[in-house]
Design a protein around this motif. Structure first.
Motif, PDB file in Angstrom:
ATOM      1  N   VAL B 236       7.502  -6.717  -4.031  1.00 60.87           N
ATOM      2  CA  VAL B 236       7.064  -6.940  -5.408  1.00 60.87           C
ATOM      3  C   VAL B 236       5.581  -7.306  -5.433  1.00 60.87           C
ATOM      4  CG1 VAL B 236       7.274  -8.547  -7.345  1.00 60.87           C
ATOM      5  CG2 VAL B 236       9.319  -7.542  -6.317  1.00 60.87           C
ATOM      6  N   VAL B 237       5.176  -8.199  -4.535  1.00 63.94           N
ATOM      7  CA  VAL B 237       3.783  -8.640  -4.517  1.00 63.94           C
ATOM      8  C   VAL B 237       2.853  -7.472  -4.190  1.00 63.94           C
ATOM      9  CG1 VAL B 237       2.155 -10.077  -3.263  1.00 63.94           C
ATOM     10  CG2 VAL B 237       4.321 -11.030  -3.996  1.00 63.94           C
ATOM     11  N   ILE B 238       3.259  -6.628  -3.257  1.00 67.35           N
ATOM     12  CA  ILE B 238       2.409  -5.510  -2.853  1.00 67.35           C
ATOM     13  C   ILE B 238       2.302  -4.478  -3.977  1.00 67.35           C
ATOM     14  CG2 ILE B 238       2.269  -3.522  -1.316  1.00 67.35           C
ATOM     15  CD1 ILE B 238       3.613  -5.466   0.780  1.00 67.35           C
ATOM     16  N   VAL B 239       3.450  -4.130  -4.563  1.00 68.00           N
ATOM     17  CA  VAL B 239       3.424  -3.114  -5.614  1.00 68.00           C
ATOM     18  C   VAL B 239       2.675  -3.644  -6.836  1.00 68.00           C
ATOM     19  CG1 VAL B 239       4.850  -1.766  -7.193  1.00 68.00           C
ATOM     20  CG2 VAL B 239       5.496  -1.965  -4.806  1.00 68.00           C
ATOM     21  N   GLY B 240       2.882  -4.914  -7.164  1.00 70.19           N
ATOM     22  CA  GLY B 240       2.237  -5.480  -8.343  1.00 70.19           C
ATOM     23  C   GLY B 240       0.759  -5.725  -8.146  1.00 70.19           C
ATOM     24  N   VAL B 250       5.718  -7.354 -13.666  1.00 65.23           N
ATOM     25  CA  VAL B 250       6.032  -5.941 -13.926  1.00 65.23           C
ATOM     26  C   VAL B 250       6.761  -5.329 -12.728  1.00 65.23           C
ATOM     27  CG1 VAL B 250       5.016  -3.663 -14.307  1.00 65.23           C
ATOM     28  CG2 VAL B 250       4.134  -5.650 -15.533  1.00 65.23           C
ATOM     29  N   ALA B 251       6.189  -5.508 -11.536  1.00 62.01           N
ATOM     30  CA  ALA B 251       6.784  -4.899 -10.350  1.00 62.01           C
ATOM     31  C   ALA B 251       8.146  -5.512 -10.051  1.00 62.01           C
ATOM     32  CB  ALA B 251       5.852  -5.069  -9.153  1.00 62.01           C
ATOM     33  N   GLY B 252       8.280  -6.814 -10.305  1.00 55.14           N
ATOM     34  CA  GLY B 252       9.559  -7.477 -10.054  1.00 55.14           C
ATOM     35  C   GLY B 252      10.663  -6.911 -10.919  1.00 55.14           C
ATOM     36  N   LEU B 253      10.369  -6.735 -12.215  1.00 57.49           N
ATOM     37  CA  LEU B 253      11.376  -6.165 -13.113  1.00 57.49           C
ATOM     38  C   LEU B 253      11.676  -4.724 -12.732  1.00 57.49           C
ATOM     39  CD1 LEU B 253      10.198  -7.605 -16.544  1.00 57.49           C
ATOM     40  CD2 LEU B 253      12.184  -8.283 -15.196  1.00 57.49           C
ATOM     41  N   PHE B 254      10.617  -3.963 -12.445  1.00 54.51           N
ATOM     42  CA  PHE B 254      10.784  -2.555 -12.125  1.00 54.51           C
ATOM     43  C   PHE B 254      11.611  -2.370 -10.851  1.00 54.51           C
ATOM     44  CE2 PHE B 254       9.010   1.066  -9.662  1.00 54.51           C
ATOM     45  CZ  PHE B 254       9.546   2.090 -10.424  1.00 54.51           C
ATOM     46  N   LEU B 255      11.218  -3.054  -9.784  1.00 54.48           N
ATOM     47  CA  LEU B 255      11.869  -2.810  -8.497  1.00 54.48           C
ATOM     48  C   LEU B 255      13.315  -3.289  -8.476  1.00 54.48           C
ATOM     49  CD1 LEU B 255       8.967  -3.577  -6.032  1.00 54.48           C
ATOM     50  CD2 LEU B 255      10.078  -1.389  -6.418  1.00 54.48           C
ATOM     51  N   PRO B 273      16.054   1.159   1.776  1.00 50.84           N
ATOM     52  CA  PRO B 273      15.065   2.183   2.128  1.00 50.84           C
ATOM     53  C   PRO B 273      14.273   2.676   0.921  1.00 50.84           C
ATOM     54  CG  PRO B 273      17.141   2.671   3.190  1.00 50.84           C
ATOM     55  CD  PRO B 273      17.389   1.500   2.281  1.00 50.84           C
ATOM     56  N   ILE B 274      14.928   2.795  -0.237  1.00 54.32           N
ATOM     57  CA  ILE B 274      14.210   3.284  -1.427  1.00 54.32           C
ATOM     58  C   ILE B 274      13.122   2.294  -1.828  1.00 54.32           C
ATOM     59  CG2 ILE B 274      14.453   3.757  -3.902  1.00 54.32           C
ATOM     60  CD1 ILE B 274      17.282   4.864  -3.202  1.00 54.32           C
ATOM     61  N   VAL B 275      13.505   1.005  -1.884  1.00 51.53           N
ATOM     62  CA  VAL B 275      12.541  -0.005  -2.325  1.00 51.53           C
ATOM     63  C   VAL B 275      11.379  -0.123  -1.337  1.00 51.53           C
ATOM     64  CG1 VAL B 275      12.258  -2.473  -2.664  1.00 51.53           C
ATOM     65  CG2 VAL B 275      14.172  -1.314  -3.719  1.00 51.53           C
ATOM     66  N   PHE B 276      11.697  -0.127  -0.030  1.00 47.27           N
ATOM     67  CA  PHE B 276      10.607  -0.227   0.945  1.00 47.27           C
ATOM     68  C   PHE B 276       9.778   1.041   0.986  1.00 47.27           C
ATOM     69  CE2 PHE B 276      13.642  -3.305   2.950  1.00 47.27           C
ATOM     70  CZ  PHE B 276      12.973  -4.389   2.450  1.00 47.27           C
ATOM     71  N   GLY B 277      10.424   2.188   0.701  1.00 44.04           N
ATOM     72  CA  GLY B 277       9.684   3.436   0.611  1.00 44.04           C
ATOM     73  C   GLY B 277       8.644   3.366  -0.495  1.00 44.04           C
ATOM     74  N   ILE B 278       9.041   2.797  -1.637  1.00 37.47           N
ATOM     75  CA  ILE B 278       8.090   2.628  -2.744  1.00 37.47           C
ATOM     76  C   ILE B 278       6.918   1.763  -2.288  1.00 37.47           C
ATOM     77  CG2 ILE B 278       7.777   1.598  -5.034  1.00 37.47           C
ATOM     78  CD1 ILE B 278      10.655   2.376  -5.678  1.00 37.47           C
ATOM     79  N   MET B 279       7.242   0.709  -1.510  1.00 37.65           N
ATOM     80  CA  MET B 279       6.184  -0.193  -1.027  1.00 37.65           C
ATOM     81  C   MET B 279       5.202   0.562  -0.114  1.00 37.65           C
ATOM     82  SD  MET B 279       6.872  -3.456   1.395  1.00 37.65           S
ATOM     83  CE  MET B 279       5.967  -3.743   2.888  1.00 37.65           C
ATOM     84  N   LEU B 283       1.272   1.272  -0.765  1.00 35.84           N
ATOM     85  CA  LEU B 283       0.212   0.845   0.153  1.00 35.84           C
ATOM     86  C   LEU B 283      -0.688   2.013   0.537  1.00 35.84           C
ATOM     87  CD1 LEU B 283       2.059  -1.628   2.514  1.00 35.84           C
ATOM     88  CD2 LEU B 283      -0.011  -2.111   1.235  1.00 35.84           C
ATOM     89  N   MET B 284      -0.092   3.208   0.628  1.00 34.79           N
ATOM     90  CA  MET B 284      -0.890   4.382   0.988  1.00 34.79           C
ATOM     91  C   MET B 284      -1.810   4.795  -0.149  1.00 34.79           C
ATOM     92  SD  MET B 284       1.870   6.799   2.839  1.00 34.79           S
ATOM     93  CE  MET B 284       0.820   8.245   2.766  1.00 34.79           C
ATOM     94  N   VAL B 285      -1.245   4.844  -1.355  1.00 36.46           N
ATOM     95  CA  VAL B 285      -1.979   5.432  -2.471  1.00 36.46           C
ATOM     96  C   VAL B 285      -2.891   4.405  -3.138  1.00 36.46           C
ATOM     97  CG1 VAL B 285      -1.736   6.844  -4.521  1.00 36.46           C
ATOM     98  CG2 VAL B 285       0.054   6.844  -2.822  1.00 36.46           C
ATOM     99  N   ARG B 286      -2.397   3.210  -3.314  1.00 37.30           N
ATOM    100  CA  ARG B 286      -3.166   2.215  -4.057  1.00 37.30           C
ATOM    101  C   ARG B 286      -2.902   0.845  -3.443  1.00 37.30           C
ATOM    102  NH1 ARG B 286      -5.816   1.614  -9.075  1.00 37.30           N
ATOM    103  NH2 ARG B 286      -5.414  -0.443  -9.923  1.00 37.30           N
ATOM    104  N   PRO B 287      -3.555   0.561  -2.302  1.00 39.75           N
ATOM    105  CA  PRO B 287      -3.230  -0.680  -1.582  1.00 39.75           C
ATOM    106  C   PRO B 287      -3.490  -1.941  -2.393  1.00 39.75           C
ATOM    107  CG  PRO B 287      -5.067   0.478  -0.565  1.00 39.75           C
ATOM    108  CD  PRO B 287      -4.500   1.390  -1.579  1.00 39.75           C
TER     109      PRO B 287
END
Lengths: 329, 297
Positions: B236-240, B250-255, B273-279, B283-287
């Motif tokens: 959540v912290v990384i995606v947000g 936002v990321a917490g609710l979404f994930l 795997p899906i959630v970590f895949g999103i992470m 990280l690749m696209v928008r760290p």
């Protein structure tokens, strides 16, 4: 007057010599005593030492903390188990590990080296977590049980053949493989490429101004470390006869990082000594309490705070002083 | 048509509410992590163990006969000095080393190991399940909702809103944001930076403990409970965006919704795997994550 890095490398030669001699003596005593338990334990320590070696190449030389190196170690172990179940050949398993290390290292590297610092640590962590969960859920890979029943193999060494079931014999084979991995790493890191990696750790903004591409350097170092981890991993099913998804989990990666920290970051040799030290500590503490995690954790915290250069930070300067005294007439 | 409504009423809606309750707790833990990172530049690997700390403290005090309502306030307060001490006595020791990210990450990782084993030493490896403080369920638009989960969602949301209010709308929050933006400038303007740092760390830990008290009746209490939970909070912290409070929400609710829905349509075992895949993709696209850092914009 040799420069500091050369002296350090020579001190490493002395230390690796000590490790080999100690290993040979240990194997001889173990074989004479008809021991199985301690020889198997020592073999495992060496195998995990190989994993720690790969963590140290990334952390100690390139300055990248990988929290997911177990990904490569575990995949090497799974691949080796699959190969051995089909064709019981030591060299084929090793070669498969080597090839897979290059390919998977490139794939993981292209994903991971896009980011630096803390983000690199987290992306390696995330990658390992994804793959670990996928393996954990894949029935054809044994799901949560892992792959059982890896056959005992005869390792063809040209002149002689050693069974992986023989404790002393297999210990010596693993010692030879791990020392070979160490030697290759030490050699590569002593070339101009290795010095560039050190430069990258010191200041990765300045390296491009010297005309080098940091991305390809980082990628090479990542692939290199991945190969070391995968090859170490291939040895695991030969020792234990099974692989389990725990080999891919964060605890395995975390343990490798602890090993490197205790042994000494950026020393290579420290990874192997650290692994031996940690295994000894674990079995010693394990004899009087089951809460070894707490003591290991406290030791680790102590090492981070008080002993940033680890065990090698204590031992190697002494060896270096000895060498310098000899160098001066 | 009736089948679709039945499906929504009995399958989809309860799953969404369960996901929402989990999401609120994850956001509480993630906000602590993200404030600590945004302000101190420290990745607190022991955060999950402090979440477990809160749950175990509530469990032990509950055995002494203290009511749940009191624990909900008492445990987070009691954890403030603990967090303060950890920051002053452990993190500050390595804080000014050149590779702060790596050393503090390793130090807190070691602390997490010690704490986890300490819980095992004190309480044994088996899980405990405290009684639900609010039993029963209500029926809302034909959907049965457990009372406790609704309570958790409301209380969690109020605390999250209060934290955002304090950080963005008060003098204390301005000091925190100033210290996150430029430590030296804030110090020269009279912000007690050392105090703000330790205070923020203590506050983050205390939020994790609060989440631990809240979730204990739902997910049981056991020594490794922090490990599984913290992975989600990290994601959540990384995606947000590390250091962003809005991002964590936002990321917490979404994930957590992704997780809840994926459990329904794909399989519960494939949600990780899906959630970590999103992470990893994030990280690749928008760290830097969806939102900017604390104090920066």
């Amino acid at each position: 007057m040799p420069d500091a890095l050369t002296v350090a490398a020579r001190a490493n030669h002395v230390l690796v010599g000590v490790l080999i001699l100690a290993g040979l003596a240990f194997a001889a005593i173990g074989a004479a005593q008809n021991d199985t338990f301690y020889l198997r334990l020592a073999t495992e320590a060496l195998i995990f030492g190989g994993l720690a070696l790969s963590v140290d190449i990334l952390l100690g030389y390139t300055g990248l903390l990988s929290l997911g190196q177990a990904l490569y170690f575990g995949l090497g172990a799974y691949l080796s188990a699959l190969v051995l179940k089909a064709v019981p050949s030591f060299w084929l398993a090793l070669a498969a590990g080597l090839g897979a290390g290059v390919v998977l290292g490139l794939v993981g590297g292209i994903i991971a080296i896009r980011v630096r610092g803390v983000y690199f640590a987290l992306i390696t962590f995330g990658l390992a977590q994804v793959v670990a969960k996928v393996v954990y859920n894949t029935r054809s890979l044994g799901a949560s049980d892992g792959l059982l029943g890896v056959p005992i193999i005869n390792i063809d060494l040209g002149l002689a053949s050693v069974s992986s079931a023989s404790p002393a014999g297999f210990f010596l084979v693993v010692l030879a493989v791990i020392i070979a991995l160490y030697a290759v790493s030490a050699y590569i890191l002593d070339t101009p490429f290795g010095r560039l990696l050190i430069a990258l750790r010191a200041n990765d903004r300045r390296v491009p101004f010297l005309g080098y591409r940091t991305a390809s350097l980082r990628l090479s170092s990542f692939v290199f470390a991945a190969v070391i981890a995968t090859v170490s991993g291939t040895l695991y099913p030969m020792l234990r006869g099974f692989v389990s998804p725990e080999l891919l989990f964060f605890s395995t990666s975390g343990n490798a990082v602890i090993t490197v920290l205790l042994g000494g970051v950026g020393t290579l040799m420290g990874a192997l000594y650290g692994s031996v030290l940690l295994t000894v500590l674990r079995s010693l503490i394990g004899t009087w309490t089951e809460h070894h995690l707490m003591i290991i954790g406290l030791l680790f915290m102590g090492a981070v705070i008080f002993l940033p250069n680890g065990l090698m930070g204590l031992v190697r300067p002494a060896v270096e002083r000895l060498l310098m005294r000899k160098a001066r007439p | 048509m009736a089948e679709v409504l039945d499906y929504v009423q009995f399958v989809l809606a309860p799953q969404v509410v369960t996901g929402l309750a989990f999401g609120v707790a994850v956001i509480l833990v993630a906000i602590g992590l993200t404030i600590i990172f945004g302000l101190l530049d420290v990745i607190n690997m022991s955060h999950g163990e402090f979440y477990a700390f809160g749950a175990f403290a509530a469990l032990a005090l509950g055995w002494l006969g203290l009511p749940f309502w009191l624990l909900l306030i008492l445990v987070p307060l009691a954890m403030l000095p603990v967090g303060y001490a950890v920051e002053r006595m452990l993190i500050q020791r390595v804080f000014n080393r050149p590779d702060r990210h790596v050393t503090t990450l390793l130090l807190t990782f070691g602390l997490g190991l010690v704490l986890e084993d300490a819980f095992r030493l004190g309480f044994g490896p088996n899980p405990y399940r405290p009684d639900t403080p609010i039993p029963g369920a209500v029926e809302l638009f034909g959907i049965f909702l457990p009372n406790y989960r609704l309570f958790l969602i409301v209380v969690g949301a109020v605390v999250i809103a209060a934290v955002a209010l304090v950080v963005y709308r008060t003098r204390l929050g301005a000091m925190v944001r100033a210290a996150a933006f430029d430590r030296n400038m804030a110090a020269s303007l009279g912000v007690p930076v050392a105090w703000v740092y330790a205070g923020a760390f203590a506050f983050g830990i205390s939020l994790a403990g609060f989440a631990g008290v809240l979730l204990a009746p739902i997910y049981s209490v056991f020594p490794t409970m922090g490990r599984d939970f913290i992975l989600m909070a990290f994601t959540v912290v990384i995606v947000g965006g590390m250091g962003s409070i809005a991002g964590a929400v936002v990321a917490g609710l979404f994930l957590t919704q992704v997780q809840a829905i994926a459990a329904l349509y794909i399989s519960p075992v494939w949600t990780d795997p899906i959630v970590f895949g999103i992470m990893v993709v994030m990280l690749m696209v928008r760290p830097q994550g969806l939102f900017g850092r604390l104090g920066h914009a």
